[in-house]
Design an enzyme around this catalytic site. Structure first.
Site, short mmCIF file in Angstrom:
data_model
loop_
_atom_site.label_atom_id
_atom_site.label_comp_id
_atom_site.label_asym_id
_atom_site.label_seq_id
_atom_site.Cartn_x
_atom_site.Cartn_y
_atom_site.Cartn_z
N CYS A 134 -0.23 -7.27 4.25
CA CYS A 134 -1.34 -7.90 3.53
C CYS A 134 -2.54 -8.09 4.44
O CYS A 134 -3.69 -7.91 4.00
CB CYS A 134 -0.88 -9.22 2.94
SG CYS A 134 0.32 -8.98 1.60
N CYS B 87 1.35 -11.55 5.57
CA CYS B 87 2.19 -10.70 6.42
C CYS B 87 1.33 -9.58 6.99
O CYS B 87 0.15 -9.45 6.66
CB CYS B 87 3.35 -10.13 5.60
SG CYS B 87 2.84 -8.90 4.37
N GLU C 78 -1.34 -11.19 -2.40
CA GLU C 78 -2.63 -10.72 -1.87
C GLU C 78 -2.95 -9.32 -2.34
O GLU C 78 -4.08 -9.02 -2.73
CB GLU C 78 -2.62 -10.73 -0.33
CG GLU C 78 -2.34 -12.08 0.29
CD GLU C 78 -0.87 -12.30 0.63
OE1 GLU C 78 -0.61 -12.89 1.69
OE2 GLU C 78 0.02 -11.89 -0.15
N HIS D 71 2.89 -7.97 -3.26
CA HIS D 71 2.64 -9.32 -2.74
C HIS D 71 1.42 -9.89 -3.45
O HIS D 71 0.57 -9.13 -3.96
CB HIS D 71 2.39 -9.27 -1.24
CG HIS D 71 3.61 -8.97 -0.43
ND1 HIS D 71 3.69 -9.20 0.92
CD2 HIS D 71 4.82 -8.46 -0.79
CE1 HIS D 71 4.88 -8.85 1.36
NE2 HIS D 71 5.58 -8.40 0.35
#
Length: 142
Positions: free
Chosen positions: A79, A76, A48, A46
């Site tokens: 993260c 999410c 992040e 992801h």
């Protein structure tokens, strides 16, 4: 946030969900990241996580104290957990994510007693552009 949005556009251009992230320390960008799970064959890729990994390498430390994370979508649960473990000081995100977000929606990771570190959280900067980019990305795939 503009640089995070640029990262999101780059993700979309390579067929990834358009999410971008930037880490800033002392007013200087030290790392960027964009979504890449399909391209990298890595479900943890992801935006992040990519930015946190890059910043930790650059700083030579897994603790990113004093750093700010700018991201185009509400993080999410995975993260948010990484943000907490990295000791990010401030989190800025553009668009809320009622379906998969875990900051103001869903799990609300930073509100749990078990949360090791709670960043200051700010939302809404660049929300319209980030949300439209996501809507267009999914609309084009339907």
């Amino acid at each position: 946030m503009q640089l995070a949005l640029t990262q999101a556009r780059e993700a979309a251009d390579s067929g990834e969900v358009p999410i971008g992230a930037v880490i800033v320390r002392d007013g200087k960008v030290i790392a960027t990241g964009r979504n890449g799970p399909r391209e990298r064959h890595d479900p943890t890729s992801h935006a992040e996580i990519e930015a946190i990994r890059a910043a930790a390498r650059i700083l030579g430390n897994e603790r990113l104290e004093g750093c700010e994370l700018w991201v185009t979508l509400e993080p999410c649960a995975m993260c948010a957990g990484a943000i907490s473990h990295a000791r990010i000081a401030r989190l800025y995100y553009a668009a809320p994510d009622p379906k998969g977000g875990a900051v103001e929606h869903g799990a609300r990771v930073f509100e749990h007693d078990q949360c090791l570190h709670r960043p200051e959280v700010y939302s809404g900067m660049g929300e319209a552009e980030a949300a439209e980019m996501l809507r267009a990305f999914f609309r084009d795939r339907r």
